[in-house]
Write a protein that holds these residues in place. Structure first.
Motif, short mmCIF file in Angstrom:
data_model
loop_
_atom_site.label_atom_id
_atom_site.label_comp_id
_atom_site.label_asym_id
_atom_site.label_seq_id
_atom_site.Cartn_x
_atom_site.Cartn_y
_atom_site.Cartn_z
N ARG A 152 -10.13 17.51 -1.98
CA ARG A 152 -10.80 16.86 -0.87
C ARG A 152 -9.89 15.99 -0.01
N PHE A 153 -8.79 15.46 -0.56
CA PHE A 153 -7.99 14.49 0.18
C PHE A 153 -6.56 14.93 0.49
N SER A 154 -5.99 15.80 -0.30
CA SER A 154 -4.57 16.11 -0.17
C SER A 154 -4.28 17.02 1.01
N ALA A 193 -8.25 16.72 -9.76
CA ALA A 193 -8.63 17.98 -9.14
C ALA A 193 -9.51 17.74 -7.92
N ASN A 194 -10.46 16.82 -8.02
CA ASN A 194 -11.33 16.50 -6.90
C ASN A 194 -10.54 15.92 -5.73
N GLY A 195 -9.58 15.03 -6.04
CA GLY A 195 -8.75 14.44 -5.00
C GLY A 195 -7.84 15.45 -4.34
N LYS A 241 -3.01 7.90 -6.85
CA LYS A 241 -4.47 7.91 -7.03
C LYS A 241 -5.12 8.85 -6.04
N ASP A 242 -6.45 8.90 -6.05
CA ASP A 242 -7.20 9.78 -5.17
C ASP A 242 -7.46 9.12 -3.83
N VAL A 243 -6.51 9.28 -2.92
CA VAL A 243 -6.66 8.78 -1.56
C VAL A 243 -6.09 9.83 -0.62
N ALA A 244 -6.54 9.80 0.63
CA ALA A 244 -5.97 10.68 1.64
C ALA A 244 -4.59 10.18 2.01
N GLY A 245 -3.67 11.07 2.19
CA GLY A 245 -2.32 10.68 2.54
C GLY A 245 -1.40 11.89 2.57
N ALA A 246 -0.10 11.62 2.75
CA ALA A 246 0.88 12.69 2.90
C ALA A 246 1.43 13.15 1.55
N GLY A 247 0.62 13.09 0.51
CA GLY A 247 1.05 13.50 -0.82
C GLY A 247 -0.11 14.05 -1.61
#
Length: 361
Positions: free
Chosen positions: A261-263, A256-258, A245-251
Motif C-alpha cells: 500500500r505504501f512502497s 506485507a501490507n506496507g 516502518k510502514d510509511v509512504a516514502g522512497a523505500g
C-alpha cells in the motif's frame, strides 16, 4: 503442525522450456513479446562475441518498442529477439540471458525453467531513457551478465543453501528460517513468531533510509518473515532503499501490507475492493505478471482487509503454472514448494485464492 526442514536447493543451467497447459494467456503474451524462444543462449553467445572482440554493441543494434498495460519498453535485437523489458516508473528490468533451472525437490516435483534475469536499474525507467548515458552504461554491463540477480538471490536462502560471509564476517546468505517457535503454541494460532526482519538474519544493526537504526534480536538470528525476506532480496542485497516502518516514502516499508500500500512501485495487479466495503478480492487475471514482481496475499482472516503475506513471482514452472517464492512459517523459511499450501497462483489453493495484488519495483 510439522516443522521439518525443506530439502536441499539445487540449480543448473538449461535451455528454456515452456510447458503447455490450460493457463495460456500469460504465455501467449510472453511469446508475442519474445518471438525467438531459443534466443537466450544466442544472445549470451553474441554478447560474448562482442566482448571477445573488444567491441561494445551499438545503440543502433537495438530496437525499442512501446507496449501498454503496464506501459513499458521492450528492447529487441536486430533479429527481433527480446533482450529486455523495462517498465515505466519501475527500476526492475527483466533481461534475457542464459536458460537456468530452479528446483526444490523436497517440496515440489515442478521446477521453474526460464531465461529471465531480473535486475535493478540505477533509476526508474522512462520513455526516451535509452538515449541517456546512465542507461547505456548499465545496459552494456548487465546484458548477458550471469552475476547473481534478484531470482538467484531469492533462492540462496532456501533449505540447504550454502552459507557465505562478507569481508566483515557477516553471514549474508545461506539457509534461513522463518522465526522462533511461538511460545504460545496453538493458542496463538501461529506456529512461529513473525516480526523478524532481514537484519535479524544478519545479526547486525542497520540504519534505515528514514534515519532510524534498529538492532537485531539474537533469538531471531538467521531468520526473517515474508516481508523481511523481500527486504533482504530487494533491499540489503540488491540496493533498493529500506524504511524502518510502514510509511509512504522512497523505500520499502516493513510489512506485507506496507509494501503493497505504501512502497514505491508500479501496480501490475491493482488492489481491488468490493463496492462499498474494504473487502479485497482476487484479481480476475494475472497475465501482467513478470518474474521479479512482488505478489501480495490476504491469508489470515484475523487481519481483516490487511494484506498479510508477500513473495516474489519466480516464473512459469515446468507444469505450466505460475509459481512464487516466499518465506513461510509452515516451511520454516523461503520456499517455492508446496509445503503448507501450493505456491501456484492459478489453482484454488490457499495462496492462489488469497492473492490480492502485485507490484513491480
Amino acid at each position: 503442525m510439522s516443522v521439518s526442514r525443506k530439502s536441499l536447493f539445487s540449480g543448473a543451467l538449461a535451455l528454456t522450456l515452456l510447458a503447455t497447459s490450460g493457463y495460456t494467456t500469460m504465455e501467449l503474451r510472453r511469446r508475442a513479446e519474445r518471438p525467438a524462444t531459443a534466443a537466450a543462449p544466442l544472445v549470451a553467445a553474441a554478447r560474448a562475441s562482442h566482448q571477445a572482440a573488444g567491441a561494445a554493441p551499438k545503440a543502433g543494434d537495438y530496437r525499442y518498442e512501446r507496449l501498454a498495460a503496464p506501459d513499458r519498453t521492450v528492447v529487441r535485437d536486430a533479429g527481433g529477439a527480446v533482450l529486455a523489458t523495462l517498465t515505466d516508473k519501475a527500476r526492475t528490468a527483466v533481461l534475457t540471458g542464459p536458460g537456468r533451472v530452479f528446483a526444490e525437490p523436497g517440496t515440489t516435483s515442478a521446477t521453474v525453467t526460464g531465461d529471465s534475469w531480473v535486475r535493478l536499474m540505477p533509476q526508474p525507467w522512462r520513455v526516451g531513457a535509452e538515449g541517456e548515458a546512465w542507461f547505456r552504461t548499465w545496459f552494456q554491463q548487465s546484458l548477458g551478465s550471469t552475476a547473481d540477480d534478484v531470482l538467484a538471490i531469492a533462492t540462496q536462502y532456501m533449505a540447504g543453501a550454502a552459507p557465505e560471509k562478507d569481508g566483515k564476517g557477516v553471514r549474508y546468505r545461506g539457509d534461513a528460517s522463518f522465526g522462533p517457535i511461538n511460545p504460545d503454541g496453538s493458542t496463538g494460532q501461529d506456529l512461529r513468531l513473525e516480526q523478524t526482519d532481514f537484519f535479524d538474519y544478519l545479526g547486525i544493526p542497520y540504519s534505515f533510509a528514514d534515519k532510524v537504526t534498529k538492532r537485531p534480536d539474537k533469538t531471531r538470528y538467521g531468520a526473517f518473515d515474508c516481508s523481511g525476506f523481500v527486504r533482504m532480496v530487494y533491499g540489503y542485497r540488491s540496493g533498493f532503499p529500506l524504511l524502518s516502518k510502514d510509511v509512504a516514502g522512497a523505500g520499502l516499508a516493513r510489512s506485507a501490507n506496507g509494501l503493497a500500500r505504501f512502497s514505491p512501485g508500479v501496480p501490475v495487479l491493482p488492489l481491488t475492493t468490493l463496492p462499498g466495503s474494504d473487502v479485497t478480492v482476487r484479481p480476475l487475471s494475472i497475465d501482467a505478471l513478470q518474474p521479479g514482481d512482488l505478489v501480495f496475499f490476504e491469508i489470515d482472516s484475523r487481519t481483516g482487509a490487511r494484506l498479510d503475506h508477500t513473495g516474489i513471482f519466480l516464473g512459469i514452472d515446468t507444469d505450466g503454472h505460475p509459481r512464487y517464492i516466499s518465506s513461510r512459517e509452515e516451511a520454516d523459511g523461503p520456499t517455492f514448494g508446496d509445503k503448507g499450501g501450493t505456491a501456484r497462483l492459478d489453482d484454488n489453493g490457499m495462496y492462489a485464492k488469497g492473492l490480492r495484488s502485485a507490484k513491480r519495483l
